[in-house]
Design a protein around this motif. Structure first.
Motif, PDB file in Angstrom:
ATOM      1  N   GLN A   6       0.835  -1.204   0.000  1.00 48.73           N
ATOM      2  CA  GLN A   6       0.000   0.000   0.000  1.00 48.73           C
ATOM      3  C   GLN A   6       0.868   1.251   0.000  1.00 48.73           C
ATOM      4  O   GLN A   6       0.586   2.209  -0.714  1.00 48.73           O
ATOM      5  N   GLY A   7       1.901   1.247   0.810  1.00 51.41           N
ATOM      6  CA  GLY A   7       2.813   2.384   0.838  1.00 51.41           C
ATOM      7  C   GLY A   7       3.478   2.597  -0.516  1.00 51.41           C
ATOM      8  O   GLY A   7       3.628   3.730  -0.984  1.00 51.41           O
ATOM      9  N   GLU A   8       3.877   1.503  -1.162  1.00 48.23           N
ATOM     10  CA  GLU A   8       4.506   1.604  -2.477  1.00 48.23           C
ATOM     11  C   GLU A   8       3.521   2.149  -3.509  1.00 48.23           C
ATOM     12  O   GLU A   8       3.887   2.943  -4.369  1.00 48.23           O
ATOM     13  N   ALA A   9       2.258   1.743  -3.437  1.00 47.76           N
ATOM     14  CA  ALA A   9       1.240   2.257  -4.349  1.00 47.76           C
ATOM     15  C   ALA A   9       1.042   3.760  -4.156  1.00 47.76           C
ATOM     16  O   ALA A   9       0.906   4.511  -5.132  1.00 47.76           O
ATOM     17  N   VAL A  10       1.050   4.204  -2.901  1.00 41.77           N
ATOM     18  CA  VAL A  10       0.916   5.640  -2.623  1.00 41.77           C
ATOM     19  C   VAL A  10       2.127   6.392  -3.157  1.00 41.77           C
ATOM     20  O   VAL A  10       1.997   7.443  -3.789  1.00 41.77           O
ATOM     21  N   ARG A  11       3.344   5.850  -2.933  1.00 43.90           N
ATOM     22  CA  ARG A  11       4.553   6.499  -3.443  1.00 43.90           C
ATOM     23  C   ARG A  11       4.501   6.635  -4.955  1.00 43.90           C
ATOM     24  O   ARG A  11       4.785   7.692  -5.514  1.00 43.90           O
ATOM     25  N   HIS A  12       4.080   5.575  -5.628  1.00 41.87           N
ATOM     26  CA  HIS A  12       3.990   5.609  -7.086  1.00 41.87           C
ATOM     27  C   HIS A  12       2.951   6.637  -7.546  1.00 41.87           C
ATOM     28  O   HIS A  12       3.204   7.413  -8.477  1.00 41.87           O
ATOM     29  N   ALA A  13       1.784   6.657  -6.903  1.00 45.29           N
ATOM     30  CA  ALA A  13       0.732   7.605  -7.272  1.00 45.29           C
ATOM     31  C   ALA A  13       1.187   9.043  -7.061  1.00 45.29           C
ATOM     32  O   ALA A  13       0.900   9.919  -7.891  1.00 45.29           O
ATOM     33  N   LEU A  14       1.911   9.305  -5.982  1.00 41.96           N
ATOM     34  CA  LEU A  14       2.427  10.659  -5.753  1.00 41.96           C
ATOM     35  C   LEU A  14       3.392  11.066  -6.870  1.00 41.96           C
ATOM     36  O   LEU A  14       3.356  12.203  -7.349  1.00 41.96           O
ATOM     37  N   GLY A  49       9.981   7.134  -0.388  1.00 36.40           N
ATOM     38  CA  GLY A  49       9.391   5.977   0.261  1.00 36.40           C
ATOM     39  C   GLY A  49       8.175   6.363   1.076  1.00 36.40           C
ATOM     40  O   GLY A  49       8.094   7.484   1.571  1.00 36.40           O
ATOM     41  N   VAL A  50       7.239   5.442   1.183  1.00 38.36           N
ATOM     42  CA  VAL A  50       6.025   5.656   1.980  1.00 38.36           C
ATOM     43  C   VAL A  50       5.760   4.384   2.777  1.00 38.36           C
ATOM     44  O   VAL A  50       5.830   3.284   2.238  1.00 38.36           O
ATOM     45  N   ARG A  51       5.479   4.539   4.046  1.00 39.98           N
ATOM     46  CA  ARG A  51       5.036   3.432   4.893  1.00 39.98           C
ATOM     47  C   ARG A  51       3.641   3.809   5.378  1.00 39.98           C
ATOM     48  O   ARG A  51       3.449   4.887   5.933  1.00 39.98           O
ATOM     49  N   GLN A  52       2.681   2.940   5.167  1.00 38.56           N
ATOM     50  CA  GLN A  52       1.313   3.217   5.558  1.00 38.56           C
ATOM     51  C   GLN A  52       0.974   2.409   6.799  1.00 38.56           C
ATOM     52  O   GLN A  52       1.363   1.245   6.912  1.00 38.56           O
ATOM     53  N   GLY A  53       0.271   3.022   7.720  1.00 39.75           N
ATOM     54  CA  GLY A  53      -0.131   2.344   8.943  1.00 39.75           C
ATOM     55  C   GLY A  53      -1.573   2.633   9.268  1.00 39.75           C
ATOM     56  O   GLY A  53      -2.342   3.075   8.413  1.00 39.75           O
ATOM     57  N   LYS A  54      -1.937   2.389  10.506  1.00 35.59           N
ATOM     58  CA  LYS A  54      -3.300   2.670  10.938  1.00 35.59           C
ATOM     59  C   LYS A  54      -3.294   3.218  12.361  1.00 35.59           C
ATOM     60  O   LYS A  54      -2.371   2.963  13.127  1.00 35.59           O
ATOM     61  N   VAL A  55      -4.337   3.979  12.658  1.00 38.46           N
ATOM     62  CA  VAL A  55      -4.525   4.548  13.996  1.00 38.46           C
ATOM     63  C   VAL A  55      -5.872   4.072  14.505  1.00 38.46           C
ATOM     64  O   VAL A  55      -6.874   4.141  13.793  1.00 38.46           O
ATOM     65  N   ILE A  56      -5.886   3.577  15.721  1.00 37.40           N
ATOM     66  CA  ILE A  56      -7.119   3.135  16.362  1.00 37.40           C
ATOM     67  C   ILE A  56      -7.288   3.953  17.633  1.00 37.40           C
ATOM     68  O   ILE A  56      -6.379   4.011  18.461  1.00 37.40           O
ATOM     69  N   GLU A  57      -8.437   4.609  17.772  1.00 36.18           N
ATOM     70  CA  GLU A  57      -8.746   5.342  19.003  1.00 36.18           C
ATOM     71  C   GLU A  57      -9.787   4.562  19.785  1.00 36.18           C
ATOM     72  O   GLU A  57     -10.808   4.152  19.229  1.00 36.18           O
ATOM     73  N   LEU A  58      -9.509   4.354  21.046  1.00 37.14           N
ATOM     74  CA  LEU A  58     -10.388   3.591  21.923  1.00 37.14           C
ATOM     75  C   LEU A  58     -10.979   4.504  22.985  1.00 37.14           C
ATOM     76  O   LEU A  58     -10.251   5.265  23.621  1.00 37.14           O
ATOM     77  N   ASP A  59     -12.292   4.438  23.178  1.00 35.86           N
ATOM     78  CA  ASP A  59     -12.941   5.080  24.322  1.00 35.86           C
ATOM     79  C   ASP A  59     -12.976   4.033  25.417  1.00 35.86           C
ATOM     80  O   ASP A  59     -13.568   2.961  25.246  1.00 35.86           O
TER      81      ASP A  59
END
Length: 77
Positions: A17-25, A35-45
């Motif tokens: 996914q990060g590579e796809a974003v880098r290519h699209a940019l 280079g691009v590294r893609q991650g996720k953020v989770i917020e918990l109540d």
């Protein structure tokens, strides 16, 4: 009370996914991105009194795949 969990692939793990974003940019003319590294953020109540140790246990058991991902917990009060 809230907690924020940031999850990223570990170094050395392929990030398609990060590579796809880098290519699209690059296609959009942003040539300076190497280079691009893609991650996720989770917020918990959370219920009052829930500890960081409990949130880390959640990460180890469900939220993160600890074989290929690392995580960081931030307790927001």
């Amino acid at each position: 009370m809230k907690a924020r969990v940031q999850i990223m692939l570990k170094d050395g793990v392929l990030d398609p996914q990060g590579e796809a974003v880098r290519h699209a940019l690059g296609t959009l003319g942003f040539s300076g991105v190497e280079g691009v590294r893609q991650g996720k953020v989770i917020e918990l109540d959370l219920a009052p009194g829930t500890t960081e140790v409990t949130v880390r246990d959640m990460c180890e058991k469900l939220l993160a795949n600890t074989v290929i991902e690392s995580y960081r917990v931030e307790m927001l009060g």
